[in-house]
Design a protein around this motif. Structure first.
Motif, PDB file in Angstrom:
ATOM      1  N   GLN A   4      35.004   4.930 -17.681  1.00 18.30           N
ATOM      2  CA  GLN A   4      33.772   4.865 -18.484  1.00 18.30           C
ATOM      3  C   GLN A   4      32.945   3.620 -18.183  1.00 18.30           C
ATOM      4  OE1 GLN A   4      32.116   7.094 -19.911  1.00 18.30           O
ATOM      5  NE2 GLN A   4      33.769   8.591 -19.730  1.00 18.30           N
ATOM      6  N   SER A   5      33.634   2.468 -18.099  1.00 24.62           N
ATOM      7  CA  SER A   5      32.838   1.260 -17.826  1.00 24.62           C
ATOM      8  C   SER A   5      32.334   1.261 -16.382  1.00 24.62           C
ATOM      9  CB  SER A   5      33.604  -0.026 -18.168  1.00 24.62           C
ATOM     10  OG  SER A   5      34.814  -0.048 -17.485  1.00 24.62           O
ATOM     11  N   PHE A   6      33.094   1.886 -15.468  1.00 24.25           N
ATOM     12  CA  PHE A   6      32.609   2.021 -14.087  1.00 24.25           C
ATOM     13  C   PHE A   6      31.301   2.814 -14.086  1.00 24.25           C
ATOM     14  CE2 PHE A   6      32.174   4.259 -10.063  1.00 24.25           C
ATOM     15  CZ  PHE A   6      32.415   3.267  -9.134  1.00 24.25           C
ATOM     16  N   ILE A   7      31.283   3.924 -14.844  1.00 25.10           N
ATOM     17  CA  ILE A   7      30.078   4.775 -14.893  1.00 25.10           C
ATOM     18  C   ILE A   7      28.890   3.974 -15.438  1.00 25.10           C
ATOM     19  CG2 ILE A   7      29.023   6.798 -16.032  1.00 25.10           C
ATOM     20  CD1 ILE A   7      31.816   8.140 -15.867  1.00 25.10           C
ATOM     21  N   GLU A   8      29.134   3.287 -16.546  1.00 24.72           N
ATOM     22  CA  GLU A   8      28.029   2.506 -17.154  1.00 24.72           C
ATOM     23  C   GLU A   8      27.496   1.451 -16.190  1.00 24.72           C
ATOM     24  OE1 GLU A   8      29.556   1.078 -20.917  1.00 24.72           O
ATOM     25  OE2 GLU A   8      30.020   3.169 -21.441  1.00 24.72           O
ATOM     26  N   GLN A   9      28.442   0.777 -15.537  1.00 23.37           N
ATOM     27  CA  GLN A   9      28.047  -0.280 -14.586  1.00 23.37           C
ATOM     28  C   GLN A   9      27.238   0.301 -13.424  1.00 23.37           C
ATOM     29  OE1 GLN A   9      31.494  -2.018 -12.715  1.00 23.37           O
ATOM     30  NE2 GLN A   9      30.170  -2.830 -11.097  1.00 23.37           N
ATOM     31  N   LYS A  10      27.665   1.439 -12.916  1.00 17.01           N
ATOM     32  CA  LYS A  10      26.962   2.040 -11.771  1.00 17.01           C
ATOM     33  C   LYS A  10      25.587   2.572 -12.156  1.00 17.01           C
ATOM     34  CE  LYS A  10      29.751   0.852  -8.822  1.00 17.01           C
ATOM     35  NZ  LYS A  10      29.426  -0.090  -7.761  1.00 17.01           N
ATOM     36  N   ILE A  11      25.486   3.139 -13.365  1.00 12.68           N
ATOM     37  CA  ILE A  11      24.182   3.629 -13.830  1.00 12.68           C
ATOM     38  C   ILE A  11      23.206   2.452 -13.893  1.00 12.68           C
ATOM     39  CG2 ILE A  11      22.952   4.539 -15.870  1.00 12.68           C
ATOM     40  CD1 ILE A  11      25.312   6.446 -16.274  1.00 12.68           C
ATOM     41  N   LYS A  12      23.705   1.328 -14.425  1.00 10.63           N
ATOM     42  CA  LYS A  12      22.875   0.129 -14.544  1.00 10.63           C
ATOM     43  C   LYS A  12      22.447  -0.347 -13.147  1.00 10.63           C
ATOM     44  CE  LYS A  12      23.172  -4.321 -16.889  1.00 10.63           C
ATOM     45  NZ  LYS A  12      23.904  -5.330 -16.107  1.00 10.63           N
ATOM     46  N   GLU A  13      23.435  -0.381 -12.247  1.00 12.59           N
ATOM     47  CA  GLU A  13      23.158  -0.839 -10.880  1.00 12.59           C
ATOM     48  C   GLU A  13      22.126   0.044 -10.174  1.00 12.59           C
ATOM     49  OE1 GLU A  13      27.388  -2.398  -9.604  1.00 12.59           O
ATOM     50  OE2 GLU A  13      26.443  -1.296  -7.961  1.00 12.59           O
ATOM     51  N   ILE A  14      22.292   1.349 -10.321  1.00 13.87           N
ATOM     52  CA  ILE A  14      21.357   2.284  -9.664  1.00 13.87           C
ATOM     53  C   ILE A  14      19.949   2.076 -10.227  1.00 13.87           C
ATOM     54  CG2 ILE A  14      20.746   4.729  -9.329  1.00 13.87           C
ATOM     55  CD1 ILE A  14      23.791   5.343  -9.333  1.00 13.87           C
ATOM     56  N   LYS A  15      19.873   1.968 -11.560  1.00 10.06           N
ATOM     57  CA  LYS A  15      18.563   1.742 -12.202  1.00 10.06           C
ATOM     58  C   LYS A  15      17.915   0.485 -11.657  1.00 10.06           C
ATOM     59  CE  LYS A  15      18.877   3.958 -16.712  1.00 10.06           C
ATOM     60  NZ  LYS A  15      19.435   3.809 -18.046  1.00 10.06           N
ATOM     61  N   GLU A  16      18.708  -0.591 -11.562  1.00  9.10           N
ATOM     62  CA  GLU A  16      18.163  -1.874 -11.079  1.00  9.10           C
ATOM     63  C   GLU A  16      17.705  -1.771  -9.629  1.00  9.10           C
ATOM     64  OE1 GLU A  16      20.881  -4.743 -13.931  1.00  9.10           O
ATOM     65  OE2 GLU A  16      21.267  -4.705 -11.751  1.00  9.10           O
ATOM     66  N   LYS A  17      18.560  -1.147  -8.808  1.00 11.90           N
ATOM     67  CA  LYS A  17      18.237  -1.086  -7.374  1.00 11.90           C
ATOM     68  C   LYS A  17      17.070  -0.158  -7.072  1.00 11.90           C
ATOM     69  CE  LYS A  17      22.635  -2.489  -5.416  1.00 11.90           C
ATOM     70  NZ  LYS A  17      23.929  -2.037  -4.912  1.00 11.90           N
ATOM     71  N   VAL A  18      16.976   0.945  -7.783  1.00 11.65           N
ATOM     72  CA  VAL A  18      15.919   1.922  -7.481  1.00 11.65           C
ATOM     73  C   VAL A  18      14.620   1.567  -8.197  1.00 11.65           C
ATOM     74  CG1 VAL A  18      15.280   4.374  -7.537  1.00 11.65           C
ATOM     75  CG2 VAL A  18      17.636   3.716  -7.051  1.00 11.65           C
ATOM     76  N   GLY A  19      14.739   1.005  -9.384  1.00 11.34           N
ATOM     77  CA  GLY A  19      13.552   0.608 -10.145  1.00 11.34           C
ATOM     78  C   GLY A  19      12.638   1.790 -10.427  1.00 11.34           C
ATOM     79  N   ASP A  20      11.354   1.631 -10.118  1.00 11.42           N
ATOM     80  CA  ASP A  20      10.379   2.689 -10.390  1.00 11.42           C
ATOM     81  C   ASP A  20      10.259   3.686  -9.251  1.00 11.42           C
ATOM     82  OD1 ASP A  20       9.744   1.579 -12.781  1.00 11.42           O
ATOM     83  OD2 ASP A  20       8.100   0.351 -11.968  1.00 11.42           O
TER      84      ASP A  20
END
Ligand code: XMP
Length: 313
Positions: A4-20
């Protein structure tokens, strides 16, 4: 791994890296890119597009099945037929490693064009740890490793890549996929080659040969999947075997040879051969030699890894 924390961390990372920006996930239907599709969808919603490049090297009905399964969980997948490009590029190529390279180059060229056309600036990829390790060890050139093989996708293709699964081994990806709600049929799939059936035809890859190995592979899967092996597959040999033909025919008649492989493993680094009953083996032989035109001989490979690899080439 705390999934679960892996998923949350990766979602955050993807959001940050992809941005808009817009991201594209090239879905192959395997567990890795399927997990990335759901992660990308959770992180970016409609801003993460899923494309499925039909290279012509997929298993029977795979593009249609994948599209349907993802539709059921609310994720759209666009299928693009690029098979001509692959058969053209592979024409006359005999060497296994050369074919992988050609597949990889063609794949990225075609993908680069597709990503460009879609207007996306970022590519999500399902590269996992063994892909990196085996490439670094010089065992194989995995098709989905860019930086390790000196390709800068931004310079060469105009997009950045995000690889959320790069630290995971296969069984961890399976746990992750389960937690992410990847369609059950995807979750149950066994490992399949990035270069697809290219790697299951020894020697030159042609449409006809791929058709043969696709049909044989489907029979192998239908008969063996109930046993839930780690992986099972069919390989088409380059050489032919003598067949009992017309008594009056001049000279010999030859038919194709299919090898069947079925193994048990945890992470594909080592593997034991599955002890399949003769009843099932005989049914496989009967079905392949009657249902796949041209195949005259079927062998069951009982070599473990090591010394052999799981695949043939
Ligand atoms: P080998 O043949 O090296 O395979 O024992 C180990 C596992 O990796 C898969 N494999 C590949 N997967 N691209 C992939 O995506 C490849 O080029 C490739 N080569 C091998 C193989 O099916 C097995 O599960």
């Amino acid at each position: 791994m705390d999934t679960q924390s892996f998923i949350e961390q990766k979602i955050k990372e993807i959001k940050e890296k992809v941005g808009d920006k817009i991201a594209v996930n090239a879905l192959s239907g395997g567990i890795d890119s399927s997990a990335v599709a759901v992660l990308g969808h959770k992180a970016l919603g409609e801003k993460c597009r899923n494309i499925f490049l039909n290279t012509g090297m997929m298993r029977l009905n795979e593009p249609e099945t994948i599209q349907q399964r993802f539709k059921e969980i609310g994720i759209d997948v666009e299928v693009i037929d690029v098979s001509d490009r692959f058969f053209e590029a592979l024409k006359g190529q005999e060497d296994g490693e050369e074919k992988r390279k050609i597949f990889r180059d063609t794949f990225y060229k075609v993908l680069g064009e597709a990503v460009k056309e879609s207007g996306a600036q970022c590519l999500l990829q399902g590269t996992i740890k063994p892909d990196v390790e085996e490439t670094q060890a010089g065992v194989k050139t995995q098709h989905n490793i860019l930086s390790q093989i000196g390709i800068n996708p931004e310079e060469q293709y105009g997009f950045t890549t995000v690889e959320p699964l790069i630290d995971l081994v296969k069984y961890e990806v399976r746990e992750l996929a389960k937690a992410l709600g990847v369609p059950e049929t995807r979750f149950n799939t066994m490992p399949f080659l990035g270069p697809g059936l290219t790697g299951r035809v020894i020697g030159e890859v042609t449409r006809e040969k791929v058709e043969i190995v696709r049909k044989a592979n489907n029979i192998v899967e239908e008969e063996i999947m109930p046993l839930k092996p780690f992986q099972c597959l069919a390989v088409l040999f380059k050489d032919k075997a003598t067949m009992k033909g017309d008594e009056n025919a001049q000279g010999r008649n030859y038919g194709d040879i299919i090898a069947v492989r079925c193994i048990e493993s945890k992470d594909a680094r080592t593997a034991e051969v599955t002890e399949i009953s003769y009843e099932i083996l005989k049914r496989i032989v009967k079905r392949i030699t009657t249902e796949v035109p041209g195949v005259i001989k079927v062998v069951y490979d009982i070599t473990p890894k090591p010394p052999s690899t799981i695949e043939y080439i």
